[in-house]
Enzyme design. Structure first.
Site, PDB file in Angstrom:
ATOM      1  N   PRO A  41       0.817  -1.224   0.000  1.00 19.22           N
ATOM      2  CA  PRO A  41       0.000   0.000   0.000  1.00 19.22           C
ATOM      3  C   PRO A  41       0.848   1.271   0.000  1.00 19.22           C
ATOM      4  O   PRO A  41       1.727   1.431   0.845  1.00 19.22           O
ATOM      5  CB  PRO A  41      -0.787  -0.116   1.319  1.00 19.22           C
ATOM      6  CG  PRO A  41       0.106  -0.917   2.219  1.00 19.22           C
ATOM      7  CD  PRO A  41       0.866  -1.867   1.327  1.00 19.22           C
ATOM      8  N   ASP A  80      -2.023   2.985   2.458  1.00 22.64           N
ATOM      9  CA  ASP A  80      -1.418   3.142   3.786  1.00 22.64           C
ATOM     10  C   ASP A  80      -1.870   4.492   4.319  1.00 22.64           C
ATOM     11  O   ASP A  80      -1.387   5.542   3.881  1.00 22.64           O
ATOM     12  CB  ASP A  80       0.109   3.094   3.664  1.00 22.64           C
ATOM     13  CG  ASP A  80       0.769   2.787   4.992  1.00 22.64           C
ATOM     14  OD1 ASP A  80       0.107   2.941   6.025  1.00 22.64           O
ATOM     15  OD2 ASP A  80       1.950   2.410   4.986  1.00 22.64           O
ATOM     16  N   TRP A 459       4.517   0.324   9.816  1.00 25.75           N
ATOM     17  CA  TRP A 459       5.076  -0.845   9.139  1.00 25.75           C
ATOM     18  C   TRP A 459       4.495  -2.141   9.707  1.00 25.75           C
ATOM     19  O   TRP A 459       4.436  -3.157   9.006  1.00 25.75           O
ATOM     20  CB  TRP A 459       6.595  -0.857   9.260  1.00 25.75           C
ATOM     21  CG  TRP A 459       7.252   0.205   8.457  1.00 25.75           C
ATOM     22  CD1 TRP A 459       7.823   1.352   8.905  1.00 25.75           C
ATOM     23  CD2 TRP A 459       7.386   0.239   7.035  1.00 25.75           C
ATOM     24  NE1 TRP A 459       8.310   2.089   7.864  1.00 25.75           N
ATOM     25  CE2 TRP A 459       8.062   1.436   6.704  1.00 25.75           C
ATOM     26  CE3 TRP A 459       7.008  -0.635   6.015  1.00 25.75           C
ATOM     27  CZ2 TRP A 459       8.366   1.768   5.392  1.00 25.75           C
ATOM     28  CZ3 TRP A 459       7.307  -0.287   4.707  1.00 25.75           C
ATOM     29  CH2 TRP A 459       7.984   0.898   4.407  1.00 25.75           C
ATOM     30  N   GLN A 496      12.326  -1.026  -0.406  1.00 29.06           N
ATOM     31  CA  GLN A 496      11.444  -1.745   0.515  1.00 29.06           C
ATOM     32  C   GLN A 496      12.098  -2.982   1.125  1.00 29.06           C
ATOM     33  O   GLN A 496      11.466  -3.697   1.892  1.00 29.06           O
ATOM     34  CB  GLN A 496      10.166  -2.162  -0.225  1.00 29.06           C
ATOM     35  CG  GLN A 496       9.286  -0.998  -0.627  1.00 29.06           C
ATOM     36  CD  GLN A 496       8.764  -0.234   0.578  1.00 29.06           C
ATOM     37  OE1 GLN A 496       8.405  -0.817   1.592  1.00 29.06           O
ATOM     38  NE2 GLN A 496       8.751   1.081   0.479  1.00 29.06           N
ATOM     39  N   TRP A 500       8.769  -3.021   3.751  1.00 32.59           N
ATOM     40  CA  TRP A 500       7.628  -3.926   3.649  1.00 32.59           C
ATOM     41  C   TRP A 500       8.057  -5.389   3.559  1.00 32.59           C
ATOM     42  O   TRP A 500       7.467  -6.260   4.193  1.00 32.59           O
ATOM     43  CB  TRP A 500       6.795  -3.528   2.431  1.00 32.59           C
ATOM     44  CG  TRP A 500       5.469  -4.226   2.344  1.00 32.59           C
ATOM     45  CD1 TRP A 500       4.547  -4.356   3.333  1.00 32.59           C
ATOM     46  CD2 TRP A 500       4.935  -4.891   1.202  1.00 32.59           C
ATOM     47  NE1 TRP A 500       3.462  -5.062   2.878  1.00 32.59           N
ATOM     48  CE2 TRP A 500       3.679  -5.402   1.568  1.00 32.59           C
ATOM     49  CE3 TRP A 500       5.395  -5.105  -0.091  1.00 32.59           C
ATOM     50  CZ2 TRP A 500       2.869  -6.102   0.675  1.00 32.59           C
ATOM     51  CZ3 TRP A 500       4.593  -5.795  -0.982  1.00 32.59           C
ATOM     52  CH2 TRP A 500       3.344  -6.297  -0.600  1.00 32.59           C
ATOM     53  N   LYS A 533      15.622  10.852  -5.094  1.00 32.81           N
ATOM     54  CA  LYS A 533      14.380  10.161  -5.397  1.00 32.81           C
ATOM     55  C   LYS A 533      13.380  11.132  -6.018  1.00 32.81           C
ATOM     56  O   LYS A 533      13.309  12.288  -5.643  1.00 32.81           O
ATOM     57  CB  LYS A 533      13.780   9.576  -4.112  1.00 32.81           C
ATOM     58  CG  LYS A 533      14.484   8.320  -3.616  1.00 32.81           C
ATOM     59  CD  LYS A 533      13.691   7.715  -2.476  1.00 32.81           C
ATOM     60  CE  LYS A 533      14.318   6.422  -1.981  1.00 32.81           C
ATOM     61  NZ  LYS A 533      13.537   5.817  -0.905  1.00 32.81           N
ATOM     62  N   LYS A 536      11.159  13.158  -3.821  1.00 33.08           N
ATOM     63  CA  LYS A 536      11.745  14.185  -2.952  1.00 33.08           C
ATOM     64  C   LYS A 536      11.957  15.507  -3.679  1.00 33.08           C
ATOM     65  O   LYS A 536      12.239  16.512  -3.047  1.00 33.08           O
ATOM     66  CB  LYS A 536      13.106  13.710  -2.419  1.00 33.08           C
ATOM     67  CG  LYS A 536      13.102  12.328  -1.803  1.00 33.08           C
ATOM     68  CD  LYS A 536      12.232  12.237  -0.583  1.00 33.08           C
ATOM     69  CE  LYS A 536      12.339  10.836   0.044  1.00 33.08           C
ATOM     70  NZ  LYS A 536      11.366  10.638   1.112  1.00 33.08           N
TER      71      LYS A 536
END
Length: 1228
Positions: A41, A80, A459, A496, A500, A533, A536
């Site tokens: 998510p 999320d 998380w 991740q 995740w 990124k 960002k």
């Protein structure tokens, strides 16, 4: 046949919607075997970017493939909706921390605010994902804030609790000062950066040790925030410590010998004597005086520092926790984490590591190395998981405890909580505001149990997704165990691995002793051009646009960048305004915090409630009263104005009257800059100038930032009554903040490290003309006296003298009727709109047209004139002519859109420009565009009619302008106007002024220190066109691609290494650059070692192109040239592998590196034998690049074609230019 792919794609999407393709596929395969896919998510508070598109493509391809093989593949989108990112957005919106917001408005209202933004961009997500062609169910999605999802998270936690996998502990944890909560070790690794921490030395007087009455322990620390609560000093029992007597202080200090260089700037010159050596074990148990006495009573038996050492020594225990002196934290984002001992709820992980690693072996990862290295290493070194957060918006941890924490009850469902508590009301929401008030009767006679304050780490919720998304085990339990777990496939980005993937793995192994997924594709991270990124950079890009537009507005009004201005208004869409607002800082919390201490929180709470009227009153008076008797003064607040779409807000007035707005426009943003002068801002600018001068003096004296020195100022004369001494005395806070010390009045005492006499303030309040300034520069050795040039400066002086007595007439703006075309039959023979241009005033001083070749001193002469304009000139503007015409066309286009294309808009625009400056100076006047040629005469005539004096430089005579241009006969009147109304002066002489003085012969500079920028700037100005005051941006095109050249002057191009090499480029790109430019400046070149081979290969291709086109190359590099492609350590290992015996001798390695620049054939052969290159060809390319760089750094190469040789001069330069031109034609 041509095909328009976007249109075809839209047709396919329309057809899919028409036949409900995705749902139809699910219905057709519902009785087929399952292929299970989990979708991680995302947060809906951010927009999707290219990284999401990459991952979504993979997430669509694999499930689509298995669907085509007749498997039933359910695909549900998830959101999320909890966690720190949501709360942080609300904290920024409210302007206070969550703790204060909850205190003021209540947790129910605070959570309602959070709930209101969690799905901000859900529609944009749906549109983007559907446009991508991905099939996924948005209508049957899951959200982590839904009751069913949260209840399943309770069940997961209950299983862990019942298995004794949950415990409360007091441990050293990474903590976010911005969010006032501890983080897990996993989260602390997700934003690692290089940072420089402040380091200090602290002395602690020794107590109760015989013979050490006048002795202190010297301690080095980078964790300065721990000093108020310091309990212990850690020493090593096996180390030898020195006790020294400082002869200047008359005091003894104990420290390691290596610490002498930190205690004294130059230990060899320091006045101290070594008293004795003390083994570390002899000091164990010594007492010392703490810096602060806050905890001396409670911990009187202490006063070592390390937490683990303190626990081992018995000073700290669960019943005697260490003190924490900090109860408020910085509210800013992206703050550096601290490590503190905090109480948290942990999930045991370390006891499951072997099982997780064993089950991991049964999974398939693409690429495999992510599993075998990155993820396996992370799991193998895992800590117990801090699963709690001290926040408000999230799933509450379902633990109810007694006051002493000895009785703990865990509720695993809504039904269980009702049964345990006796609560009979509805529980269709289990957020904190709904369950915190529910109590459970104690079964041990301890009264009532209350819920702990913490919520789950978000998380934990994401890791519970396989169960919580289907409300297992309360629903769908059978399906879950018959095909929904574990997943056949998941996919996410590399970032991740510690997010995740990890939490899924922990909970899956804990609950079901298996990995929760069997097959996994990991994609890389899509980065922006600057290597950051994509998620960002949007905010930074918006702020950069606003800054660039602000600079453009400053340039048009002739306002220097260092001059503080009062107001800036940004007009843009909601997203851009939010991005700019997130980076703007309207309050200097750091300064306020130091001054107001705890009262700063009162200010935080009060600011969001201030009305527009009170803020305007603050602008007028510079003072505002807040609750609690707090008064904020001038400079404490900086109003940031935002004009929201659909609203009109009063932008406020400056203290001296209405603001003078200067606008700058982009396609998606408008910036309004208040350029009105204000005395207090002029004063602030003066202080900034002084700060900059002191900083340059420090650098010039070779001081480092930690060197403490006295800064003194003596005002030798103050003919203009600036009152510099009073300004310095009144603004000491600015000096202390910037220079870490006060600026005192100069006294005849102490050693003077460096002293300079400088002129500060308005350089021309004495009305010094160009000729006086020229003489001053000649006397100072800055210029060489030249009679030809002096004659030209005298012409500048004549105009200067005329301007002393000139008063421009008021600007009269034309009416719309006066510029509308005449509709009579005579309009066929010419429009009557010319009547809108008034007569040129008879007293208008005749301007100047200064023309000449490169090196004739155009820029210097314009500087002399512009900087020394007489004080009575009320406004002035200096601008590059190309930029000026761009602005004119932009204004004309806007007006034509508003009033129609028949209206003659030139007089309107001319009147606007005349308002901005009655002396208008152009650098590099030229006309190469038919659009410019058609309006130039009317534009210049209109400006002159408003009394604008024109001064311009150019590289050609007016008669040579627009030569061979389309309809040049229409441009002849403009040429005649220039010759009639401006003095045309030829600047050419036998002297090339740009060669006085000549630049240094070395074109390569290392390292990347403070001098590197000056080195590049000097060469750029020398190799470029000195008549161009500022570099400009250009775009070249090759095969339909754009090559952006960020800084250009004449035929010289300047890139940073990242701008030139950081993106994939080809030899064709570099050849196109060679056709356009003769010289290149490349700055910030890193060491291109084995790990940067792709960048190195691109750079070598560029070097070869420069060499073969005989262009000039200037570099600033992080390492010496011989270490550019092979580091010292790499070469050492290569030599060792080849059997060389003396590789540990630095001199031997240095000798090899030096020879690499000289002998191409030998070095290519040697490099080919090493393990650094993939073959002979690559080794030869690297060796050849070094050899060519060496040759291009020679004086002969640098001066060739520049007319600098002792013989040949201009003739040789022209010959070289012709030769290079033929070479470039051949390369085409």
């Amino acid at each position: 046949m041509s095909i328009h792919f976007p249109k075809v794609e839209e047709e396919v999407l329309r057809y899919w919607r028409e036949i409900d393709a995705f749902q139809t596929q699910l219905r057709l395969t519902k009785d087929q075997p399952r292929f299970t896919f989990y979708d991680g998510p995302p947060f809906a508070t951010g927009l999707p970017h290219y990284g999401h598109l990459l991952t979504s493509t993979i997430k669509d391809m694999i499930p689509r493939y298995w669907s085509m093989k007749s498997y039933h593949v359910s695909r549900r989108f998830g959101w999320d909706t909890h966690g720190l990112p949501i709360e942080y957005e609300i904290d920024k919106r409210l302007g206070v921390s969550a703790r204060d917001a909850v205190k003021n408005m209540g947790i129910e209202n605070y959570n309602a605010e959070c709930r209101s933004i969690v799905m901000t961009y859900s529609a944009e997500w749906r549109h983007t994902i559907e446009r991508l062609g991905r099939w996924i169910d948005f209508d049957n999605d899951y959200k982590s804030m839904d009751l069913k999802f949260m209840e399943s998270c309770w069940w997961v936690f209950k299983q862990l609790f019942d298995r004794d996998d949950v415990y409360r502990a007091y441990q050293i944890m990474p903590c976010s000062t911005a969010l006032s909560t501890p983080l897990s070790h996993m989260e602390s690794k997700q934003n690692e950066k290089m940072a420089q921490d402040p380091a200090i030395l602290v002395s602690f007087p020794v107590l109760g040790v015989e013979g050490k009455e006048d002795t202190s322990l010297v301690v080095y620390t980078t964790t300065t925030w721990t000093l108020p609560s310091n309990l212990l000093i850690a020493i090593h029992p096996d180390f030898e410590y020195l006790e020294i007597l400082d002869e200047k202080m008359g005091h003894r200090y104990i420290l390691l010998e290596s610490g002498l260089s930190m205690l004294y700037k130059d230990p060899k010159k320091a006045r101290y004597t070594v008293v004795c050596n003390i083994p570390g074990k002899a000091m164990i148990g010594w007492k010392y005086k703490p810096l602060f006495n806050y905890f001396s009573d409670t911990f009187s038996d202490c006063f070592q520092e390390d937490y683990d050492a303190a626990v081992a020594a018995g000073f700290i225990s669960p019943s005697r926790l260490p003190p924490c002196p900090v109860d408020k934290f910085c509210w800013r984002s992206d703050t550096q984490l601290t490590r503190r001992a905090v109480s948290s709820w942990f999930v045991r992980v370390t006891d499951s590591i072997p099982e997780m690693l064993e089950n991991l072996e049964q999974t398939t990862w693409v690429p495999q190395f992510v599993k075998e290295r990155r993820f396996a290493n992370w799991v193998a070194n895992a800590h117990d998981w801090n699963a709690s957060r001290n926040r408000h918006w999230g799933t509450p941890i379902p633990l109810w405890v007694s006051d002493d924490y000895e009785e703990v009850v865990c509720g695993g469902s809504v039904e269980e909580l009702k049964r345990l508590s006796g609560f009979e009301g509805p529980l269709d929401d289990i957020h904190r505001d709904k369950v915190d008030g529910i109590t459970i009767p104690s079964q041990q006679g301890k009264g009532v149990l209350r819920r702990v304050d913490e919520i789950f780490d978000c998380w934990f919720e994401s890791g519970s997704m396989p169960y919580a998304s289907i409300h297992c085990p309360f629903e769908n339990s059978e399906q879950f165990h018959n095909g929904l777990f574990p997943a056949d496939f998941i996919a996410e980005g590399l970032d991740q691995t510690r997010g995740w993937f990890y939490t899924l793995t922990v909970l899956g192994n804990k609950l079901f002793k298996t990995s929760p997924f069997m097959n996994f594709i990991v994609n890389g991270i899509v980065l922006a051009e600057d290597g950051k990124k994509m998620s960002k950079i949007r905010r930074v890009a918006a702020m950069q646009r606003a800054i660039q537009l602000g600079r453009a507005a400053r340039e048009r009004r002739g306002v220097a960048l260092k001059t503080p201005l009062r107001s800036l208004v940004v007009v843009a869409d909601a997203q851009a305004l939010a991005d700019v607002g997130s980076l703007a800082e309207p309050v200097d919390w750091s300064s306020l915090g130091k001054r107001l201490k705890k009262d700063v929180q009162v200010v935080r709470g009060a600011l969001p409630t201030l009305s527009q009227e009170r803020l305007r009153e603050y602008q007028r008076t510079g003072s505002i009263d807040l609750p609690g008797g707090i008064t904020l003064g001038e400079g404490d607040l900086t109003p940031v104005r935002v004009i929201e779409e659909g609203k009109q807000q009063d932008a406020g007035l400056s203290s001296e009257g209405a603001p003078q707005w200067e606008a700058a426009f982009a396609d998606d943003m408008v910036v309004l800059l208040d350029v009105a002068p204000h005395p207090e801002l002029v004063e602030e600018g003066l202080v900034r100038d002084l700060v900059s001068r002191f900083q340059r003096l420090r650098k010039k004296a070779g001081l480092v930032p930690t060197d403490e020195v006295c800064m003194r100022l003596r005002v030798a004369s103050d003919p203009d009554g600036v009152g510099l001494g009073n300004v310095v005395a009144a603004r000491q806070d600015m000096f202390v903040a910037a220079l870490r010390g006060r600026v005192e009045e100069a006294r005849e005492e102490g050693e003077v490290i460096l002293e300079e006499e400088q002129v500060v303030g308005n350089p021309n309040t004495e009305d010094i003309g160009p000729i006086q300034e020229y003489d001053r520069r000649v006397s100072a050795g800055l210029l060489r006296n030249d009679e030809h040039q002096r004659g030209i400066v005298q012409s500048l002086q004549y105009l200067h003298d005329e301007l002393r007595h000139y008063r421009a007439p008021p600007v009269v703006h034309p009416t719309l009727e006066s510029v509308k075309p005449n509709k009579s039959i005579f309009s066929w023979f010419g429009s009557s709109s010319k009547a809108a241009i008034r007569e040129i005033p008879s007293n208008l001083p005749r301007g100047l047209y200064l023309y000449g070749d490169v090196g004739c001193g155009k820029t210097m002469l314009m500087d002399l004139f512009y900087d020394r304009l007489p004080p009575n000139v009320r406004s002035k503007t200096r601008i590059h002519f190309h930029n000026f015409m761009q602005d004119v066309h932009r204004r004309l286009h806007k007006m034509k859109l508003q009033y129609g294309s028949d209206v003659d808009c030139v007089p309107f625009v001319a009147a606007e420009i005349a308002e901005q400056g009655n002396v208008l100076c152009f650098d590099e006047f030229q006309c190469t565009d038919v659009a410019d040629a058609m309006i130039l005469r009317r534009l210049l005539e209109s400006l002159m009619s408003h009394g604008v004096v024109l001064v311009t430089t150019s590289n050609r005579h007016p008669d040579e302008l627009y030569k061979n241009g389309i309809q040049r006969e229409s441009f002849i009147p403009a040429i005649q106007l220039l010759k009639d109304r401006l003095h045309v002066i030829n600047l050419d002489s036998n002297t090339d002024y740009r060669k006085i003085p000549r630049p240094p012969s070395g074109v390569y500079h290392t390292p990347l220190d403070a001098h590197a920028a000056a080195h590049a700037e000097k060469w750029f100005r020398f190799l470029g066109d000195p008549s161009t005051p500022e570099p400009h941006r250009e775009v070249q095109r090759v095969w339909g691609r754009e090559i952006v050249v960020p800084r250009v002057s004449g035929r010289c191009a300047w890139f940073t290494f990242d701008e030139l090499i950081g993106r994939p480029t080809s030899a064709a790109d570099y050849l196109e650059l060679m056709r356009s430019y003769d010289a290149f400046v490349v700055t910030e070149v890193p060491g291109l070692t084995f790990r940067q081979r792709d960048l190195a290969r691109r750079f070598i291709t560029f070097v070869d192109a420069v060499y073969e086109s005989h262009a000039k190359l200037v570099l600033t590099t992080a390492v010496p040239l011989q270490e550019l492609f092979v580091s010292r350590d790499e070469l050492r290992e290569s030599l060792r592998a080849s059997g060389r015996a003396d590789v540990d001798d630095d001199a031997a390695v240095q000798d090899v590196m030096s020879h690499m620049m000289d002998d191409l054939e030998h070095n290519a052969e040697q490099l080919a034998r090493s393990n650094l290159f993939t073959g002979d060809e690559e080794a030869f390319a690297f060796a050849r690049a070094l050899s060519r760089l060496s040759q291009m750094g020679s004086k002969e190469w640098v001066e060739r074609g520049m007319g600098l040789e002792s013989q040949g001069g201009k003739e040789e330069r022209d010959s070289w230019a012709r030769t290079r031109s033929r070479q470039m034609e051949d390369s085409m």
